[in-house]
Design a protein around this motif. Structure first.
Motif, PDB file in Angstrom:
ATOM      1  N   THR A  63      33.264  39.152  -3.161  1.00 60.28           N
ATOM      2  CA  THR A  63      33.462  39.933  -1.935  1.00 60.28           C
ATOM      3  C   THR A  63      32.877  39.128  -0.780  1.00 60.28           C
ATOM      4  O   THR A  63      31.771  38.583  -0.877  1.00 60.28           O
ATOM      5  N   VAL A  64      33.622  39.057   0.285  1.00 64.13           N
ATOM      6  CA  VAL A  64      33.194  38.257   1.439  1.00 64.13           C
ATOM      7  C   VAL A  64      33.252  39.135   2.680  1.00 64.13           C
ATOM      8  O   VAL A  64      34.288  39.743   2.985  1.00 64.13           O
ATOM      9  N   VAL A 103      28.325  36.788   0.760  1.00 68.60           N
ATOM     10  CA  VAL A 103      29.210  36.570  -0.386  1.00 68.60           C
ATOM     11  C   VAL A 103      28.562  37.213  -1.607  1.00 68.60           C
ATOM     12  O   VAL A 103      27.408  36.911  -1.949  1.00 68.60           O
ATOM     13  N   GLY A 104      29.297  38.110  -2.250  1.00 67.46           N
ATOM     14  CA  GLY A 104      28.789  38.788  -3.429  1.00 67.46           C
ATOM     15  C   GLY A 104      29.666  38.544  -4.638  1.00 67.46           C
ATOM     16  O   GLY A 104      30.888  38.380  -4.521  1.00 67.46           O
ATOM     17  N   ALA A 106      24.561  33.519   4.238  1.00 69.50           N
ATOM     18  CA  ALA A 106      24.481  32.239   4.944  1.00 69.50           C
ATOM     19  C   ALA A 106      24.750  32.470   6.426  1.00 69.50           C
ATOM     20  O   ALA A 106      25.564  33.327   6.793  1.00 69.50           O
ATOM     21  N   GLN A 107      24.049  31.738   7.255  1.00 71.70           N
ATOM     22  CA  GLN A 107      24.249  31.810   8.704  1.00 71.70           C
ATOM     23  C   GLN A 107      24.453  30.408   9.254  1.00 71.70           C
ATOM     24  O   GLN A 107      23.854  29.447   8.759  1.00 71.70           O
ATOM     25  N   TYR A 108      25.287  30.312  10.284  1.00 69.30           N
ATOM     26  CA  TYR A 108      25.470  29.029  10.952  1.00 69.30           C
ATOM     27  C   TYR A 108      25.933  29.270  12.387  1.00 69.30           C
ATOM     28  O   TYR A 108      26.549  30.298  12.682  1.00 69.30           O
ATOM     29  N   PRO A 109      25.629  28.353  13.287  1.00 73.85           N
ATOM     30  CA  PRO A 109      26.005  28.539  14.695  1.00 73.85           C
ATOM     31  C   PRO A 109      27.459  28.152  14.942  1.00 73.85           C
ATOM     32  O   PRO A 109      28.023  27.296  14.266  1.00 73.85           O
ATOM     33  N   VAL A 110      28.067  28.798  15.923  1.00 75.85           N
ATOM     34  CA  VAL A 110      29.429  28.479  16.340  1.00 75.85           C
ATOM     35  C   VAL A 110      29.362  27.439  17.456  1.00 75.85           C
ATOM     36  O   VAL A 110      28.568  27.590  18.391  1.00 75.85           O
ATOM     37  N   PRO A 111      30.150  26.374  17.368  1.00 73.59           N
ATOM     38  CA  PRO A 111      30.147  25.392  18.465  1.00 73.59           C
ATOM     39  C   PRO A 111      30.762  25.991  19.726  1.00 73.59           C
ATOM     40  O   PRO A 111      31.918  26.403  19.730  1.00 73.59           O
ATOM     41  N   THR A 112      29.986  26.060  20.794  1.00 74.30           N
ATOM     42  CA  THR A 112      30.451  26.662  22.044  1.00 74.30           C
ATOM     43  C   THR A 112      30.396  25.675  23.204  1.00 74.30           C
ATOM     44  O   THR A 112      30.341  26.085  24.366  1.00 74.30           O
ATOM     45  N   TYR A 134      39.073  33.333   0.567  1.00 76.05           N
ATOM     46  CA  TYR A 134      38.464  34.650   0.394  1.00 76.05           C
ATOM     47  C   TYR A 134      38.064  35.203   1.758  1.00 76.05           C
ATOM     48  O   TYR A 134      37.655  34.471   2.658  1.00 76.05           O
ATOM     49  N   GLY A 135      38.160  36.501   1.872  1.00 76.83           N
ATOM     50  CA  GLY A 135      37.711  37.155   3.083  1.00 76.83           C
ATOM     51  C   GLY A 135      38.694  37.009   4.232  1.00 76.83           C
ATOM     52  O   GLY A 135      39.675  36.268   4.172  1.00 76.83           O
TER      53      GLY A 135
END
Length: 376
Positions: free
Chosen positions: A54-55, A76-77, A113-119, A147-148
């Motif tokens: 699951t996403v 993500v599970g 998980a976390q990550y920054p978006v390039p802006t 997935y997702g």
């Protein structure tokens, strides 16, 4: 499904071993060839198994100014009750692929998980789907699945504060010519009564004639109405950064208009989507359009766009933003718009009679030149 270099070599070896063994009667070669085929079959069955994942994805915030921060949170599970999952996953983020660690994801477990978006660039950044790659233990085959869902992040142009706004310049329905920031209210049209309308606005004579309540719609005829025309032709900009500067100028005008509660319309020269000065529009509608704007391959100025501005006359102040110093076609709109402003981005310094020309290099210079106009 993709065959790796090792898998391709084993497949070729299996064909040679089986062929030679069967043709020349070497049982040992047949056994080796059969083992190679069995390894390939095992690899195919291994990678074909679909993990139960699951996403969910969250982006906060999903609309930012250029250079501001935005973060993607991915959960993500593994919903399987028996089998864990060791996978290689990557999440699409614009033009890049972000690795997501899913090593030894236990049955029923979840990882975040976390990550920054390039802006750093204006535009719309697509996020997702999560791409999960499953490989067999021997490294013969790999299979990628998505997935997702997906998400988007709107990166708006930078906004430079504009202190000045144009004054209203338009001919009222009373036959007067006003030049004041906030003018008189005059009759515009009649419409049917709706709950919440003030009874003092009911036009009783017309209501008695038609048999239902009719109310007067009134219009502030001297309230300035801005029209921003953004040139999005590739041929107009020697440097793509000049188009980014034009977008910054358009965003600055939009924010200034909303700050002063002035109606504003935004159009792209190439046509397509546009945002008119309707009461239900918000800054988000305008800035979304500027984030989604892309340079068009059109080289000629569309006559239909100029004709539409001339016939519809959306306002009294037209602001044309372009990197093209040729203003001859736009200057034909002077009869329809009492105030015509041209923001020209680049090194050219054009001059035109009855047109306020702001020759600048970037959005910050445009804001300074705009505030320096004495005619407001």
């Amino acid at each position: 499904m993709r065959v790796t270099a090792r898998g391709a070599g084993l497949c070729a070896a299996a064909a040679v071993l089986l062929g030679v063994g069967l043709v020349f009667g070497y049982p040992s070669l047949v056994v080796l060839g059969t083992a190679a085929v069995a390894a390939l079959v095992f690899a195919a069955a291994y990678v074909w198994w679909r993990p139960r994942l699951t996403v969910s994805r969250g982006v906060e915030p999903d609309r930012v100014m250029r250079g501001e921060s935005s973060t993607v949170t991915l959960r993500v599970g593994n919903t399987s009750r028996l089998r864990g999952a060791t996978l290689v996953a990557h999440d699409r983020c614009g033009e890049t692929s972000v690795p997501v660690p899913l090593l030894r994801l236990k049955a029923g477990g979840e990882t975040t998980a976390q990550y920054p978006v390039p802006t750093a660039r204006r535009g719309v950044v697509p996020i997702g789907p999560l791409r999960v790659v499953r490989r067999d233990p021997l490294g013969l085959l790999s299979l990628a699945r998505g997935y997702g869902g997906t998400a988007q992040v709107w990166v708006y142009p930078r906004v430079h504060r504009l202190a000045a706004v144009p004054t209203g310049v338009t001919r009222s329905l009373d036959g007067r010519d006003d030049r004041v920031p906030h003018g008189t209210i005059t009759f515009d049209t009649l419409r049917e009564y709706v709950v919440g309308d003030e009874l003092r606005r009911v036009h009783w004579r017309t209501s008695a004639r038609v048999g239902e309540l009719m109310v007067r719609e009134q219009l502030d005829t001297s309230l300035p109405r801005l029209v921003v025309l953004l040139d999005d032709r590739r041929a107009s900009y020697a440097d793509p950064e000049l188009f980014e500067s034009a977008c910054e100028a358009a965003a600055s005008l939009v924010m200034a208009a909303f700050r002063e509660e002035l109606p504003i319309a935004l159009r792209l020269l190439s046509g397509g989507r546009q945002v008119e000065g309707a009461s239900g529009n918000t800054t988000r509608d305008y800035l979304d359009l500027l984030a989604e704007a892309e340079i068009s391959e059109k080289s000629e100025m569309p006559e239909s766009s100029i004709a539409a501005l001339r016939t519809q006359r959306l306002g009294d102040t037209l602001v044309y933003l372009s990197g093209d110093p040729d203003l001859s076609r736009v200057s034909t709109l002077r009869a329809a718009y009492p105030t015509l402003v041209a923001g020209v981005f680049g090194d050219a310094r054009p001059a035109l009679e009855r047109v306020v020309v702001l020759a600048v290099r970037d959005g910050a210079e445009f804001a300074a030149a705009w505030d320096g106009v004495q005619a407001w």
